[in-house]
Write a protein that holds these residues in place. Structure first.
Motif, PDB file in Angstrom:
ATOM      1  N   ALA A  87       0.689  -1.565   0.479  1.00  0.00           N
ATOM      2  CA  ALA A  87       0.284  -0.119   0.081  1.00  0.00           C
ATOM      3  C   ALA A  87       0.490   1.480   0.157  1.00  0.00           C
ATOM      4  CB  ALA A  87      -0.709  -0.022   0.737  1.00  0.00           C
ATOM      5  N   SER A  88       2.009   1.590   0.566  1.00  0.00           N
ATOM      6  CA  SER A  88       2.766   2.314   0.954  1.00  0.00           C
ATOM      7  C   SER A  88       3.974   2.604  -0.847  1.00  0.00           C
ATOM      8  CB  SER A  88       3.912   2.076   1.732  1.00  0.00           C
ATOM      9  OG  SER A  88       4.546   3.013   1.893  1.00  0.00           O
ATOM     10  N   LEU A  89       3.812   1.928  -1.080  1.00  0.00           N
ATOM     11  CA  LEU A  89       4.881   1.788  -3.204  1.00  0.00           C
ATOM     12  C   LEU A  89       3.884   1.837  -3.221  1.00  0.00           C
ATOM     13  CD1 LEU A  89       7.263  -1.166  -1.873  1.00  0.00           C
ATOM     14  CD2 LEU A  89       7.886   1.246  -1.978  1.00  0.00           C
ATOM     15  N   SER A  90       2.461   1.874  -2.924  1.00  0.00           N
ATOM     16  CA  SER A  90       1.708   2.156  -4.020  1.00  0.00           C
ATOM     17  C   SER A  90       0.858   3.612  -4.596  1.00  0.00           C
ATOM     18  CB  SER A  90      -0.082   1.504  -4.553  1.00  0.00           C
ATOM     19  OG  SER A  90       0.603  -0.178  -4.214  1.00  0.00           O
ATOM     20  N   ARG A  91       1.403   3.554  -3.397  1.00  0.00           N
ATOM     21  CA  ARG A  91       1.002   5.479  -3.264  1.00  0.00           C
ATOM     22  C   ARG A  91       1.974   6.346  -4.903  1.00  0.00           C
ATOM     23  NH1 ARG A  91       4.084   6.694   1.305  1.00  0.00           N
ATOM     24  NH2 ARG A  91       4.576   8.305   0.309  1.00  0.00           N
ATOM     25  N   GLN A  92       1.452   7.352  -5.409  1.00  0.00           N
ATOM     26  CA  GLN A  92       1.534   7.541  -6.058  1.00  0.00           C
ATOM     27  C   GLN A  92       3.465   8.342  -6.585  1.00  0.00           C
ATOM     28  OE1 GLN A  92       0.757   7.876  -9.421  1.00  0.00           O
ATOM     29  NE2 GLN A  92       1.716   9.181 -10.982  1.00  0.00           N
ATOM     30  N   ASP A  93       3.427   9.207  -4.951  1.00  0.00           N
ATOM     31  CA  ASP A  93       4.776  10.076  -5.170  1.00  0.00           C
ATOM     32  C   ASP A  93       6.234   8.404  -5.132  1.00  0.00           C
ATOM     33  OD1 ASP A  93       3.621   9.310  -2.703  1.00  0.00           O
ATOM     34  OD2 ASP A  93       4.537  10.183  -1.800  1.00  0.00           O
ATOM     35  N   ALA A  94       5.566   7.333  -4.449  1.00  0.00           N
ATOM     36  CA  ALA A  94       6.571   6.490  -3.948  1.00  0.00           C
ATOM     37  C   ALA A  94       6.660   5.425  -5.103  1.00  0.00           C
ATOM     38  CB  ALA A  94       6.135   5.283  -2.772  1.00  0.00           C
ATOM     39  N   ARG A  95       5.937   5.465  -6.030  1.00  0.00           N
ATOM     40  CA  ARG A  95       5.836   4.987  -6.983  1.00  0.00           C
ATOM     41  C   ARG A  95       7.165   5.276  -7.568  1.00  0.00           C
ATOM     42  NH1 ARG A  95       0.696   1.917 -10.096  1.00  0.00           N
ATOM     43  NH2 ARG A  95       0.377   1.610  -7.946  1.00  0.00           N
ATOM     44  N   GLU A 148       9.051   7.915  -7.582  1.00  0.00           N
ATOM     45  CA  GLU A 148      10.416   8.139  -7.302  1.00  0.00           C
ATOM     46  C   GLU A 148      10.844   6.773  -7.546  1.00  0.00           C
ATOM     47  OE1 GLU A 148      13.470   9.066  -5.757  1.00  0.00           O
ATOM     48  OE2 GLU A 148      12.049  10.365  -6.040  1.00  0.00           O
ATOM     49  N   ASN A 149      10.527   5.223  -7.518  1.00  0.00           N
ATOM     50  CA  ASN A 149      10.598   4.410  -7.752  1.00  0.00           C
ATOM     51  C   ASN A 149      11.201   3.791  -9.193  1.00  0.00           C
ATOM     52  OD1 ASN A 149      10.785   2.542  -5.294  1.00  0.00           O
ATOM     53  ND2 ASN A 149       8.816   2.087  -4.735  1.00  0.00           N
ATOM     54  N   ILE A 150      10.066   5.002 -10.120  1.00  0.00           N
ATOM     55  CA  ILE A 150      10.669   4.708 -11.106  1.00  0.00           C
ATOM     56  C   ILE A 150      12.154   5.371 -11.448  1.00  0.00           C
ATOM     57  CG2 ILE A 150       9.704   5.644 -13.186  1.00  0.00           C
ATOM     58  CD1 ILE A 150       7.027   5.441 -12.926  1.00  0.00           C
ATOM     59  N   TYR A 151      12.161   6.713 -10.572  1.00  0.00           N
ATOM     60  CA  TYR A 151      13.380   7.783 -11.231  1.00  0.00           C
ATOM     61  C   TYR A 151      14.508   6.564 -10.682  1.00  0.00           C
ATOM     62  CZ  TYR A 151      16.245  11.597 -10.469  1.00  0.00           C
ATOM     63  OH  TYR A 151      17.278  12.337 -10.757  1.00  0.00           O
ATOM     64  N   SER A 152      14.312   6.310  -9.612  1.00  0.00           N
ATOM     65  CA  SER A 152      15.450   5.783  -9.640  1.00  0.00           C
ATOM     66  C   SER A 152      15.676   4.503 -10.551  1.00  0.00           C
ATOM     67  CB  SER A 152      15.594   4.898  -7.994  1.00  0.00           C
ATOM     68  OG  SER A 152      15.535   5.922  -6.670  1.00  0.00           O
ATOM     69  N   VAL A 183       3.232  -3.870  -7.803  1.00  0.00           N
ATOM     70  CA  VAL A 183       4.337  -2.384  -8.236  1.00  0.00           C
ATOM     71  C   VAL A 183       5.207  -3.180  -8.218  1.00  0.00           C
ATOM     72  CG1 VAL A 183       5.628  -0.865  -6.386  1.00  0.00           C
ATOM     73  CG2 VAL A 183       2.743  -1.770  -5.323  1.00  0.00           C
ATOM     74  N   ASN A 184       5.860  -3.799  -8.247  1.00  0.00           N
ATOM     75  CA  ASN A 184       7.655  -3.717  -8.194  1.00  0.00           C
ATOM     76  C   ASN A 184       7.522  -3.986 -10.512  1.00  0.00           C
ATOM     77  OD1 ASN A 184      10.141  -3.996  -8.551  1.00  0.00           O
ATOM     78  ND2 ASN A 184      10.262  -6.210  -9.638  1.00  0.00           N
ATOM     79  N   ASN A 185       6.746  -4.731 -10.858  1.00  0.00           N
ATOM     80  CA  ASN A 185       6.135  -5.049 -12.772  1.00  0.00           C
ATOM     81  C   ASN A 185       6.299  -3.534 -12.628  1.00  0.00           C
ATOM     82  OD1 ASN A 185       7.001  -7.930 -12.252  1.00  0.00           O
ATOM     83  ND2 ASN A 185       4.463  -8.294 -12.297  1.00  0.00           N
ATOM     84  N   ASP A 186       4.919  -2.867 -12.210  1.00  0.00           N
ATOM     85  CA  ASP A 186       4.929  -1.406 -12.434  1.00  0.00           C
ATOM     86  C   ASP A 186       5.573  -0.482 -12.775  1.00  0.00           C
ATOM     87  OD1 ASP A 186       2.253   0.436 -13.470  1.00  0.00           O
ATOM     88  OD2 ASP A 186       3.837   1.604 -11.778  1.00  0.00           O
ATOM     89  N   VAL A 187       6.778  -0.594 -11.404  1.00  0.00           N
ATOM     90  CA  VAL A 187       7.785   0.745 -11.566  1.00  0.00           C
ATOM     91  C   VAL A 187       8.672   0.064 -12.897  1.00  0.00           C
ATOM     92  CG1 VAL A 187      10.111   1.016 -10.215  1.00  0.00           C
ATOM     93  CG2 VAL A 187       7.194   0.875  -9.155  1.00  0.00           C
ATOM     94  N   ASP A 188       8.877  -1.276 -13.433  1.00  0.00           N
ATOM     95  CA  ASP A 188      10.142  -2.197 -14.201  1.00  0.00           C
ATOM     96  C   ASP A 188       9.521  -2.027 -15.147  1.00  0.00           C
ATOM     97  OD1 ASP A 188      12.589  -3.018 -14.223  1.00  0.00           O
ATOM     98  OD2 ASP A 188      11.495  -4.916 -15.222  1.00  0.00           O
TER      99      ASP A 188
END
Length: 116
Positions: free
Chosen positions: A13-21, A23-27, A85-90
């Motif tokens: 739930a925390s990683l699904s937040r738009q801002d966290a997602r 930042e994960n994409i950027y990283s 979440v990981n698949n979406d970010v990747d």
């Protein structure tokens, strides 16, 4: 109560937040660029012109993807699993990497002259 499952749900739930997602994409994009040898950790620390260009390109692509996502899905979607979440970010990071590669090819030879 299964604490592992509870922890995973909370983390997801925390990683699904738009801002966290975002930042994960950027990283993830930066990590791909470092592993490919496109940018070094030292260049990042020094904020050389290539890194500044890369940051701007990543940010523009993230904004673009975020805008497109607004018309494709409803932002009030339920929390995703960690794998989702990981698949979406990747997936989004890979789209941005493709755009960066396209920009490099489209700007040749100016890119190498301005950003090395």
């Amino acid at each position: 109560m299964n604490y592992s499952l509870h922890f995973e749900k909370n983390l997801s739930a925390s990683l699904s937040r738009q801002d966290a997602r975002l930042e994960n994409i950027y990283s993830r994009v930066l990590d791909y660029c470092v592993r490919a040898g496109f940018i070094s950790k030292e260049s990042m620390r020094a904020s050389n012109p290539r890194f500044v260009w890369l940051q701007e390109t990543i940010r523009k692509n993230i904004m673009s993807l975020s805008l497109l996502q607004q018309i494709i899905i409803d932002c009030a979607e339920p929390a995703l699993s960690l794998d989702e979440v990981n698949n979406d970010v990747d997936e989004k990071a890979k789209l941005i990497i493709r755009e960066i590669a396209k920009k490099i090819l489209d700007s040749s030879p100016d890119f190498s002259a301005d950003c090395l």
